[in-house]
Design a protein around this motif. Structure first.
Motif, PDB file in Angstrom:
ATOM      1  N   LYS A  21     -48.727  63.844  29.935  1.00 11.60           N
ATOM      2  CA  LYS A  21     -49.324  62.668  30.573  1.00 11.60           C
ATOM      3  C   LYS A  21     -48.349  61.498  30.437  1.00 11.60           C
ATOM      4  N   ARG A  22     -47.377  61.469  31.299  1.00 13.59           N
ATOM      5  CA  ARG A  22     -46.295  60.499  31.188  1.00 13.59           C
ATOM      6  C   ARG A  22     -46.794  59.058  31.312  1.00 13.59           C
ATOM      7  N   THR A  78     -45.854  54.729  26.288  1.00 14.34           N
ATOM      8  CA  THR A  78     -45.281  53.388  26.438  1.00 14.34           C
ATOM      9  C   THR A  78     -44.059  53.165  25.560  1.00 14.34           C
ATOM     10  N   GLN A  79     -43.866  54.015  24.560  1.00  9.04           N
ATOM     11  CA  GLN A  79     -42.756  53.822  23.625  1.00  9.04           C
ATOM     12  C   GLN A  79     -41.830  55.038  23.661  1.00  9.04           C
ATOM     13  N   TRP A  80     -40.992  55.055  24.665  1.00  8.33           N
ATOM     14  CA  TRP A  80     -40.079  56.173  24.829  1.00  8.33           C
ATOM     15  C   TRP A  80     -38.945  56.160  23.804  1.00  8.33           C
ATOM     16  N   ASP A  81     -38.830  55.080  23.053  1.00 11.73           N
ATOM     17  CA  ASP A  81     -37.785  55.004  22.029  1.00 11.73           C
ATOM     18  C   ASP A  81     -38.269  55.504  20.674  1.00 11.73           C
ATOM     19  N   LYS A  82     -39.551  55.874  20.579  1.00 15.66           N
ATOM     20  CA  LYS A  82     -40.134  56.355  19.330  1.00 15.66           C
ATOM     21  C   LYS A  82     -40.243  57.879  19.349  1.00 15.66           C
ATOM     22  N   VAL A  84     -35.377  66.142  25.616  1.00 14.99           N
ATOM     23  CA  VAL A  84     -36.125  67.103  26.417  1.00 14.99           C
ATOM     24  C   VAL A  84     -37.374  66.493  27.037  1.00 14.99           C
ATOM     25  N   LEU A  85     -37.913  65.441  26.422  1.00 19.10           N
ATOM     26  CA  LEU A  85     -39.138  64.826  26.935  1.00 19.10           C
ATOM     27  C   LEU A  85     -38.870  63.749  27.973  1.00 19.10           C
ATOM     28  N   ARG A  86     -37.637  63.302  28.078  1.00 19.91           N
ATOM     29  CA  ARG A  86     -37.337  62.204  28.999  1.00 19.91           C
ATOM     30  C   ARG A  86     -37.671  62.552  30.451  1.00 19.91           C
ATOM     31  N   GLN A  87     -37.365  63.788  30.858  1.00 21.16           N
ATOM     32  CA  GLN A  87     -37.639  64.210  32.226  1.00 21.16           C
ATOM     33  C   GLN A  87     -38.738  65.266  32.297  1.00 21.16           C
ATOM     34  N   PHE A  88     -39.353  65.532  31.173  1.00 19.42           N
ATOM     35  CA  PHE A  88     -40.331  66.618  31.095  1.00 19.42           C
ATOM     36  C   PHE A  88     -41.625  66.251  31.820  1.00 19.42           C
ATOM     37  N   GLU A  89     -42.135  67.186  32.595  1.00 23.58           N
ATOM     38  CA  GLU A  89     -43.420  66.988  33.261  1.00 23.58           C
ATOM     39  C   GLU A  89     -44.417  68.079  32.900  1.00 23.58           C
ATOM     40  N   SER A  90     -43.975  69.343  32.949  1.00 23.93           N
ATOM     41  CA  SER A  90     -44.902  70.427  32.635  1.00 23.93           C
ATOM     42  C   SER A  90     -44.132  71.680  32.243  1.00 23.93           C
ATOM     43  N   SER A 105     -46.481  65.286  14.916  1.00 28.01           N
ATOM     44  CA  SER A 105     -46.255  64.196  15.851  1.00 28.01           C
ATOM     45  C   SER A 105     -47.510  63.930  16.675  1.00 28.01           C
ATOM     46  N   PRO A 106     -47.595  62.751  17.306  1.00 31.96           N
ATOM     47  CA  PRO A 106     -48.763  62.425  18.136  1.00 31.96           C
ATOM     48  C   PRO A 106     -48.689  63.003  19.540  1.00 31.96           C
ATOM     49  N   LEU A 107     -47.711  63.851  19.804  1.00 34.53           N
ATOM     50  CA  LEU A 107     -47.514  64.362  21.159  1.00 34.53           C
ATOM     51  C   LEU A 107     -48.750  65.068  21.700  1.00 34.53           C
ATOM     52  N   TYR A 108     -49.518  65.726  20.834  1.00 32.77           N
ATOM     53  CA  TYR A 108     -50.691  66.476  21.284  1.00 32.77           C
ATOM     54  C   TYR A 108     -51.710  65.589  21.996  1.00 32.77           C
ATOM     55  N   ARG A 109     -51.693  64.292  21.691  1.00 28.99           N
ATOM     56  CA  ARG A 109     -52.637  63.370  22.336  1.00 28.99           C
ATOM     57  C   ARG A 109     -52.256  63.077  23.783  1.00 28.99           C
ATOM     58  N   ASP A 110     -50.998  63.350  24.111  1.00 25.48           N
ATOM     59  CA  ASP A 110     -50.494  62.987  25.432  1.00 25.48           C
ATOM     60  C   ASP A 110     -50.188  64.195  26.299  1.00 25.48           C
ATOM     61  N   ILE A 111     -50.861  65.294  26.019  1.00 27.70           N
ATOM     62  CA  ILE A 111     -50.682  66.490  26.839  1.00 27.70           C
ATOM     63  C   ILE A 111     -52.030  66.993  27.320  1.00 27.70           C
TER      64      ILE A 111
END
Length: 251
Positions: free
Chosen positions: A10-11, A15-19, A26-32, A81-87
């Protein structure tokens, strides 16, 4: 059988791509990421993000971040990491009958929790431990790893493995391939983060390589893991000579 079909980032929520972990290339251009086969491998260099992606799938699906089944609720240290909240995980209309998240770095904690749960009711202790092939702490690291997979993985399951080769000898890795085959034929799905060219040799698996910030579906023979291992085994003396002559170990 495929129970989780796709991972979507969920791009718009980020809001904090520097964190961390969003700063990972790998996440900079990642969509699915699609899971179309019963066995999928995530591979790449250390720090590339393969374990981070696997962890996000695991926690997003409801597994304990440190490992175990979805019923495990212990915590020794919150380091995920908090990534699971944004998928978003796109699931099949049917559900697995079993599931497990096995990660090498926190396997000791899982083993301790298994012993703790077994001790809750002395009357059922032995029967509970039989599900794991006995107390995992009373076996060597490699034996306990394989014992859990052999005994606790019941089939028709969704299994996530993070670098399982770290505890397994080459012969045990081959045994794991055979066990995976049994479980896949019994309706199971595996997603595995690994460095092992032995495990990645599982037939007809999807291999996603993380390299230079890109996630690419890659044939087995074109992975660096396969190429370097083959070159080393076929030209060991020459590779060692070039390595040692080109490396200054005094600095």
């Amino acid at each position: 059988m495929v129970y989780v079909k796709r991972l979507i980032l969920k791009r718009d929520r980020i809001t904090q791509w520097d964190k961390y972990p969003y700063c990972l290339p790998v996440l900079r251009q990642f969509e699915s990421l699609s899971f179309s086969k019963p066995v999928t491998f995530l591979c790449g260099e250390n720090g590339s993000g393969k374990s981070t992606l696997l962890e996000a799938v695991a926690v997003g699906y409801g597994f304990n971040p440190e490992g175990g089944s979805r019923n495990f609720r212990f915590s020794t240290q919150d380091s995920h990491s908090p990534l699971y909240r944004d998928i978003t995980l796109v699931k099949a209309p049917y559900s697995p009958h079993d599931g497990y998240f096995l990660r090498a770095e926190s396997f000791y904690n899982v083993s301790t929790e298994v012993d703790h749960l077994a001790a809750v009711d002395p009357a059922t202790r032995e029967r509970f431990l039989q599900q794991y092939g006995g107390s995992l702490h009373e076996q060597s690291h490699g034996e306990s790893f394989f014992s859990l997979i052999l005994n606790r993985f019941r089939g028709q399951g969704f299994y996530l493995l993070d670098e399982p080769e770290s505890a397994l000898s080459p012969s045990r890795q081959l045994a794991l391939l055979a066990r995976m085959r049994q479980l896949v034929q019994g309706g199971s799905q595996f997603i595995i983060a690994t460095h092992s060219p032995i495990l990645m040799g599982y037939p007809d698996a999807d291999i996603y390589l993380i390299e230079d910030g890109e996630l690419t579906l890659t044939p087995y023979e074109r992975t660096e893991h396969y190429i370097i291992t083959k070159q080393f085994l076929g030209n060991r003396q020459r590779m060692l000579q070039e390595l040692f002559e080109g490396q200054d170990f005094t600095t």
